[in-house]
Design an enzyme around this catalytic site. Structure first.
Site, short mmCIF file in Angstrom:
data_model
loop_
_atom_site.label_atom_id
_atom_site.label_comp_id
_atom_site.label_asym_id
_atom_site.label_seq_id
_atom_site.Cartn_x
_atom_site.Cartn_y
_atom_site.Cartn_z
N ARG A 25 0.44 9.15 -0.57
CA ARG A 25 -0.35 10.26 -1.13
C ARG A 25 -0.38 11.39 -0.11
O ARG A 25 -0.42 11.14 1.10
CB ARG A 25 -1.80 9.85 -1.38
CG ARG A 25 -2.10 9.19 -2.69
CD ARG A 25 -2.00 10.13 -3.90
NE ARG A 25 -2.28 9.41 -5.12
CZ ARG A 25 -1.41 8.71 -5.84
NH1 ARG A 25 -0.14 8.66 -5.47
NH2 ARG A 25 -1.77 8.11 -6.95
N GLU A 48 -0.35 19.44 -3.03
CA GLU A 48 0.80 19.58 -3.92
C GLU A 48 0.38 20.15 -5.28
O GLU A 48 -0.75 19.91 -5.70
CB GLU A 48 1.49 18.21 -4.11
CG GLU A 48 0.61 17.15 -4.75
CD GLU A 48 1.22 15.76 -4.69
OE1 GLU A 48 1.92 15.41 -3.70
OE2 GLU A 48 0.99 14.99 -5.65
N HIS A 103 6.80 14.23 -6.03
CA HIS A 103 5.90 13.14 -6.47
C HIS A 103 6.52 12.37 -7.66
O HIS A 103 5.96 12.33 -8.75
CB HIS A 103 4.52 13.71 -6.85
CG HIS A 103 3.45 12.66 -6.83
ND1 HIS A 103 2.14 12.92 -6.51
CD2 HIS A 103 3.49 11.33 -7.10
CE1 HIS A 103 1.44 11.81 -6.59
NE2 HIS A 103 2.24 10.82 -6.95
P1 NAP Z 1 -2.17 -2.00 -2.51
O1 NAP Z 1 -1.46 -3.20 -3.05
O2 NAP Z 1 -3.64 -1.91 -2.62
O3 NAP Z 1 -1.73 -1.85 -0.99
C1 NAP Z 1 -2.32 -0.96 -0.11
C2 NAP Z 1 -2.19 -1.55 1.27
O4 NAP Z 1 -2.71 -0.61 2.22
C3 NAP Z 1 -2.96 -2.84 1.46
O5 NAP Z 1 -2.08 -3.79 2.00
C4 NAP Z 1 -4.07 -2.49 2.45
O6 NAP Z 1 -4.30 -3.60 3.30
C5 NAP Z 1 -3.46 -1.32 3.20
N1 NAP Z 1 -4.46 -0.43 3.76
C6 NAP Z 1 -5.49 0.16 3.12
N2 NAP Z 1 -6.20 0.91 3.98
C7 NAP Z 1 -5.58 0.77 5.18
C8 NAP Z 1 -5.85 1.27 6.48
N3 NAP Z 1 -6.91 2.08 6.69
N4 NAP Z 1 -4.99 0.95 7.49
C9 NAP Z 1 -3.94 0.13 7.27
N5 NAP Z 1 -3.65 -0.39 6.05
C10 NAP Z 1 -4.46 -0.07 5.05
O7 NAP Z 1 -1.62 -0.67 -3.19
P2 NAP Z 1 -0.14 -0.39 -3.75
O8 NAP Z 1 -0.09 -0.77 -5.18
O9 NAP Z 1 0.87 -0.92 -2.81
O10 NAP Z 1 -0.16 1.22 -3.72
C11 NAP Z 1 -0.39 1.92 -2.52
C12 NAP Z 1 -0.52 3.41 -2.78
O11 NAP Z 1 0.75 3.97 -3.05
C13 NAP Z 1 -1.34 3.81 -4.01
O12 NAP Z 1 -2.74 3.80 -3.74
C14 NAP Z 1 -0.82 5.19 -4.34
O13 NAP Z 1 -1.63 6.19 -3.76
C15 NAP Z 1 0.57 5.20 -3.72
N6 NAP Z 1 1.63 5.35 -4.75
C16 NAP Z 1 2.37 6.49 -4.78
C17 NAP Z 1 3.35 6.64 -5.74
C18 NAP Z 1 4.19 7.88 -5.84
O14 NAP Z 1 4.50 8.32 -6.94
N7 NAP Z 1 4.60 8.47 -4.74
C19 NAP Z 1 3.59 5.62 -6.68
C20 NAP Z 1 2.81 4.47 -6.62
C21 NAP Z 1 1.82 4.35 -5.64
P3 NAP Z 1 -5.73 -3.85 4.00
O15 NAP Z 1 -6.74 -3.68 2.91
O16 NAP Z 1 -5.62 -5.22 4.55
O17 NAP Z 1 -5.83 -2.82 5.06
#
Ligand code: NAP
Length: 319
Positions: A238, A267, A285
């Site tokens: 993000r 953005e 994006h």
């Molecule tokens: P997820 O399964 O919840 O994974 C997020 C990871 O981040 C978790 O492993 C969490 O582990 C870690 N995390 C959270 N806060 C942290 C911190 N302060 N320091 C270090 N690690 C941290 O989510 P996901 O489904 O993989 O998606 C992740 C993000 O990708 C979404 O929230 C979205 O914003 C983004 N995304 C972007 C696109 C795009 O179009 N570019 C598409 C899809 C998703 P811990 O809780 O153990 O820290």
């Protein structure tokens, strides 16, 4: 019939399926609605299928007394004030899991394009600057194979990114607040390290954390200063997770070798100097943007909204 709102253009089959159950207002024109217009269109609406562009904050929520559910067509939900929704009894849902592989593919596309200078080389050929067929020192880039990949945010998508690294014989480091299970670490061939160590050792740093106050500018000047001079930073998480101004300064000074960015602070506006830099690859994006995945995401969002409005538990509750 209850009224639902789809805030952006989605696939006709999704609208058709929802129209059998609800009175559907669909933004087929796909023009993003400014907050006042969104609030006006939400009048009398029970369910909203929304995108990350639609900000649901206190002032908007205060104007939609009938709203029961906001169903984001996304895994991230930083566009929604979830505690405010909970206080008002509004359910929030998202679409986790179904976009992991597609987003991991795009992240790898950025990584590889930045490493091998694909955008720069493509522009060079198109401009007609390619006058001598081969040069030993043309467009030298970074090796991906046998390099070290550091993933900050080893969740669903982070793990899909890690799985792809095995084909390149890479060493994989990761940083989360919590550690994965031993069996997951083994399966992914990944080692948990502290963030500073990850930054210092990785040739490629990928951030894949949700955006929140805790992750705002998680990568700024101080973090970039810890990276290797040959390193490439990829942000497909993000805008705001990376401090774009600090990154621009680092790229200008060649403090790191390059970057691949799918998301930006503010953005679709870019940092004014970003587009002129040759050592960055930019996409608008499109992390989850394959047709197949976007259809699945829309269907999942429609299913979540329908469940709430029909008194069932949604598959993907956020609150
Ligand atoms: P997820 O399964 O919840 O994974 C997020 C990871 O981040 C978790 O492993 C969490 O582990 C870690 N995390 C959270 N806060 C942290 C911190 N302060 N320091 C270090 N690690 C941290 O989510 P996901 O489904 O993989 O998606 C992740 C993000 O990708 C979404 O929230 C979205 O914003 C983004 N995304 C972007 C696109 C795009 O179009 N570019 C598409 C899809 C998703 P811990 O809780 O153990 O820290």
């Amino acid at each position: 019939m209850r009224k639902i709102l789809i805030t952006r253009a989605v696939f006709p089959e999704v609208v058709a399926a929802l129209s059998r159950r609800f009175e559907v207002v669909h933004n087929a024109e796909d023009r993003p609605w400014p907050p006042e217009e969104l609030a006006r269109r939400l009048e009398g609406v029970s369910g909203a299928m929304a995108t990350v562009m639609d900000k649901f904050d206190e002032p908007i929520l205060a104007q939609c007394a009938q709203l029961k559910v906001i169903s984001n067509i996304a895994v991230g939900y930083n566009n929604i004030d979830v505690p405010a929704c909970t206080r008002r009894g509004i359910r929030v849902t998202n679409t986790p899991g179904v976009l992991d592989d597609t987003t991991a593919d795009l992240t790898w596309s950025l990584l590889m394009a930045a490493a091998r200078r694909i955008a720069e080389a493509d522009a060079y050929v198109r401009r007609g600057d390619w006058k001598i067929a081969f040069g030993v020192q043309y467009f030298l880039g970074q090796d991906i194979h046998h390099a070290t990949l550091g993933i900050i945010g080893m969740g669903r998508i982070g793990q899909a990114i890690a799985r792809r690294a095995s084909g390149f014989d890479m060493r994989v480091l990761y940083n989360n607040r919590s550690r994965l299970s031993e069996s997951d670490e083994k399966r992914l061939n990944a080692t948990r390290v502290e963030r500073d160590e990850l930054l210092a050792q990785s040739d490629f740093v990928v951030v894949m954390v949700p955006y929140s106050p805790a992750t705002h500018h998680m990568i700024g000047a101080a973090e970039i200063a810890k990276m290797k001079p040959n390193a490439i930073l990829v942000n497909s998480a993000r805008g705001g997770v990376v401090d774009d101004a600090a990154l621009v300064e680092a790229l200008k000074a060649r403090r790191i070798a390059g970057a691949g960015l799918d998301v930006f602070e503010g953005e679709p506006k870019l940092h004014p100097e970003l587009a002129a830099l040759p050592n960055v690859v930019l996409t608008p994006h499109i992390g989850s943007a394959s047709r197949a995945t976007r259809v699945v995401m829309c269907n999942a969002a429609a299913g979540n909204m329908t469940a709430v409005l029909e008194g069932r538990e949604p598959a993907n509750p956020v609150n």
